[in-house]
Design a protein around this motif. Sequence first.
Motif, PDB file in Angstrom:
ATOM      1  N   ASN A 105       6.466  -0.931   8.004  1.00 48.57           N
ATOM      2  CA  ASN A 105       7.189  -1.320   6.792  1.00 48.57           C
ATOM      3  C   ASN A 105       6.342  -2.257   5.939  1.00 48.57           C
ATOM      4  OD1 ASN A 105       9.634   0.022   7.633  1.00 48.57           O
ATOM      5  ND2 ASN A 105       9.946  -1.662   9.069  1.00 48.57           N
ATOM      6  N   LEU A 143       6.360  -4.764   3.131  1.00 43.63           N
ATOM      7  CA  LEU A 143       7.371  -5.600   2.490  1.00 43.63           C
ATOM      8  C   LEU A 143       7.026  -5.944   1.057  1.00 43.63           C
ATOM      9  CD1 LEU A 143       8.010  -8.017   5.503  1.00 43.63           C
ATOM     10  CD2 LEU A 143       9.080  -5.803   5.012  1.00 43.63           C
ATOM     11  N   GLN A 174       7.449  -4.766  -3.729  1.00 38.89           N
ATOM     12  CA  GLN A 174       8.797  -4.195  -3.636  1.00 38.89           C
ATOM     13  C   GLN A 174       8.871  -2.890  -4.426  1.00 38.89           C
ATOM     14  OE1 GLN A 174      11.559  -5.220  -1.939  1.00 38.89           O
ATOM     15  NE2 GLN A 174      10.358  -6.813  -0.927  1.00 38.89           N
ATOM     16  N   PRO A 175       9.737  -1.951  -4.086  1.00 41.91           N
ATOM     17  CA  PRO A 175      10.621  -1.960  -2.927  1.00 41.91           C
ATOM     18  C   PRO A 175       9.852  -1.681  -1.637  1.00 41.91           C
ATOM     19  CG  PRO A 175      10.815   0.129  -4.059  1.00 41.91           C
ATOM     20  CD  PRO A 175       9.899  -0.730  -4.904  1.00 41.91           C
ATOM     21  N   VAL A 176      10.484  -1.959  -0.499  1.00 39.24           N
ATOM     22  CA  VAL A 176       9.857  -1.759   0.805  1.00 39.24           C
ATOM     23  C   VAL A 176       9.500  -0.283   0.993  1.00 39.24           C
ATOM     24  CG1 VAL A 176      10.242  -1.836   3.299  1.00 39.24           C
ATOM     25  CG2 VAL A 176      11.032  -3.717   1.856  1.00 39.24           C
ATOM     26  N   VAL A 177       8.272  -0.049   1.480  1.00 43.62           N
ATOM     27  CA  VAL A 177       7.824   1.311   1.807  1.00 43.62           C
ATOM     28  C   VAL A 177       7.773   1.425   3.327  1.00 43.62           C
ATOM     29  CG1 VAL A 177       5.946   2.984   1.658  1.00 43.62           C
ATOM     30  CG2 VAL A 177       6.499   1.540  -0.322  1.00 43.62           C
ATOM     31  N   SER A 178       8.456   2.416   3.881  1.00 45.34           N
ATOM     32  CA  SER A 178       8.534   2.570   5.329  1.00 45.34           C
ATOM     33  C   SER A 178       7.931   3.899   5.764  1.00 45.34           C
ATOM     34  CB  SER A 178       9.997   2.492   5.792  1.00 45.34           C
ATOM     35  OG  SER A 178      10.087   2.569   7.196  1.00 45.34           O
TER      36      SER A 178
END
Length: 218
Positions: A117, A119, A122-126
């Motif tokens: 992930n 952080l 933003q937004p979080v990339v998973s």
Amino acid sequence: MRLTTVKRLVAAVMFSASALAQASVVNDATGDYLAGYAGSKAGDLDVVSASVTYNPQTDVFHFESTFAAAIGTSPGGLYVLGFDRCAGTGRFAASGLPNVLFDSVVVINTNGSGAVNLLVPQPVVSTPFAAGTAVIDGAKLSLDILGSWLPSAGFSKSGYTWNLWPRDGSQPAGFGQISDFAPDSVNAAVQVVPLPGAVWLFGSALAGFIAARRRVFR
């Protein structure tokens, strides 16, 4: 240059290379659970040792860790490996750990699945990975992390730092889930492998010189 002097130089080079290879291994005391932690103390959430290496030729980070008991002993156990790629902040500062910096986390479950992930930004990339991707062998846990999953936020990948903290997910969400940190209060540096070519070339050249001297003095 005398043969004995050359031998000493070769030994010094090889000793330095060995020391570098071990530089990123973090050894952590057993039983050093965080104050206020009320989760499982069965041992599999207690870090004994951990290391992260980076191979620039393959662009792969290799994570290895050992715990005080077999992984999976605690039903709610999971493992979080935090990285600082240059945008890391002290998200645990309010809990007394301002120098554990991270801007991305690798979450590993007890079946070897998990996710990387990012952080920031933003937004979080998973990026999820499937069960069995992380290798579990008794009390040992290891994972190869593709460099593309951890793109730079300013540092070169060889300059990333990291910290490992197991969690008991059966506990209420928050800092109270965390059982241990390795290192205890700061990040550790990623160790670059293979070691710089110049070291090995110098050692090889000296070894060749020794062989040549031996032929001359036979």
